[in-house]
Design a protein around this motif. Structure first.
Motif, PDB file in Angstrom:
ATOM      1  N   ASP A  33       0.827  -1.223   0.000  1.00 15.37           N
ATOM      2  CA  ASP A  33       0.000   0.000   0.000  1.00 15.37           C
ATOM      3  C   ASP A  33       0.855   1.265   0.000  1.00 15.37           C
ATOM      4  O   ASP A  33       0.418   2.302  -0.497  1.00 15.37           O
ATOM      5  CB  ASP A  33      -0.923   0.031   1.227  1.00 15.37           C
ATOM      6  N   PRO A  37       1.864   4.414  -3.915  1.00 14.23           N
ATOM      7  CA  PRO A  37       1.968   5.884  -3.956  1.00 14.23           C
ATOM      8  C   PRO A  37       3.405   6.400  -4.001  1.00 14.23           C
ATOM      9  O   PRO A  37       3.664   7.464  -4.565  1.00 14.23           O
ATOM     10  CB  PRO A  37       1.259   6.338  -2.668  1.00 14.23           C
ATOM     11  N   LYS A  75      -3.524   6.955  -8.874  1.00 16.07           N
ATOM     12  CA  LYS A  75      -2.529   6.646  -7.845  1.00 16.07           C
ATOM     13  C   LYS A  75      -2.571   5.260  -7.201  1.00 16.07           C
ATOM     14  O   LYS A  75      -1.576   4.819  -6.676  1.00 16.07           O
ATOM     15  CB  LYS A  75      -2.554   7.694  -6.728  1.00 16.07           C
ATOM     16  N   GLU A  76      -3.718   4.614  -7.154  1.00 14.81           N
ATOM     17  CA  GLU A  76      -3.732   3.350  -6.406  1.00 14.81           C
ATOM     18  C   GLU A  76      -3.597   2.117  -7.287  1.00 14.81           C
ATOM     19  O   GLU A  76      -3.463   1.014  -6.786  1.00 14.81           O
ATOM     20  CB  GLU A  76      -4.959   3.261  -5.488  1.00 14.81           C
ATOM     21  N   GLU A  77      -3.623   2.326  -8.619  1.00 13.62           N
ATOM     22  CA  GLU A  77      -3.595   1.163  -9.502  1.00 13.62           C
ATOM     23  C   GLU A  77      -2.174   0.744  -9.862  1.00 13.62           C
ATOM     24  O   GLU A  77      -1.378   1.565 -10.314  1.00 13.62           O
ATOM     25  CB  GLU A  77      -4.351   1.470 -10.794  1.00 13.62           C
TER      26      GLU A  77
END
Ligand code: NI
Length: 165
Positions: A33, A37, A75-77
C-alpha cells in the motif's frame, strides 16, 4: 506513506531478494500500500522492494507505463508482482532508454527481450501469468533484475548524466 529510497551504493540493491511465503501478513500488505503511492510520487513506472530497503521478491508496476499520467491521477492502480519468474521470452531483444529511481539523474540504453511472459503471485497469493511487450515488458525485466541485485547501469553500454538547470 511515501517511503525513502535506497540509492546506488546501498548494499540492499545488490542482494538476492528473499521469496515471500506468507501473503496474509498485514506488514506485507501495508508495504504494498505504501510502495504504490511512493512509485507515483517519485514519477516511477516501476518500483521493487529492495529500492525501499526491503530485500523481498516484490515489485509494483504501472499497468500501462505509456499512460503514466492517467494512472498517476488515480494513484492506487498497479500490477503487484511477487516471486516473479520469466517463463518465456521473444527471440529478439531491442534497446531502449532507461532510468531508475535508485540511480537518480542517470540514463542509458539497455537491450532487453521485446516481449516476455512472466508468472507471479499477486498480493493475495494468487498465481498469474502475464504476457507483455513494448515498454511494459522492459519494466517487468528491469524490476525482476532489481530482485536479483542487478541495476540497469550494469547492462547499459553508455550511461549519461542529465542535469536539469
Ligand atoms: Ni529501477
Amino acid at each position: 506513506m511515501i517511503l525513502p529510497l535506497a540509492t546506488t551504493d546501498n548494499p540492499v540493491l545488490r542482494r538476492m531478494a528473499d521469496p515471500i511465503k506468507k501473503f496474509d501478513d498485514p506488514v506485507l500488505q501495508k508495504l504494498i500500500d505504501d510502495m504504490i503511492p511512493t512509485m507515483y510520487e517519485r514519477d516511477g513506472i516501476g518500483l521493487a522492494a529492495p529500492q525501499i530497503n526491503h530485500s523481498l521478491q516484490l515489485a509494483v508496476i504501472v499497468p500501462d507505463p505509456t499512460r503514466f499520467q492517467d494512472f498517476k491521477g488515480k494513484k492506487e492502480e498497479a500490477i503487484v508482482i511477487i516471486n516473479p519468474r520469466i517463463e518465456t521470452h521473444s527471440l529478439r531483444k531491442e534497446s531502449q532508454e532507461e532510468g531508475c529511481l535508485s540511480v537518480p539523474k542517470y540514463f542509458g540504453p539497455v537491450k532487453r527481450w521485446k516481449s516476455v511472459m512472466v508468472s507471479f503471485h499477486d498480493r493475495h497469493g494468487e498465481k498469474h501469468t502475464m504476457k507483455s511487450s513494448g515498454l511494459l515488458a522492459k519494466v517487468f525485466q528491469h524490476e525482476i533484475d532489481h530482485l536479483n541485485g542487478i541495476l540497469f547501469i550494469d547492462k547499459s553500454p553508455r550511461i549519461y548524466k542529465v542535469t536539469t538547470l
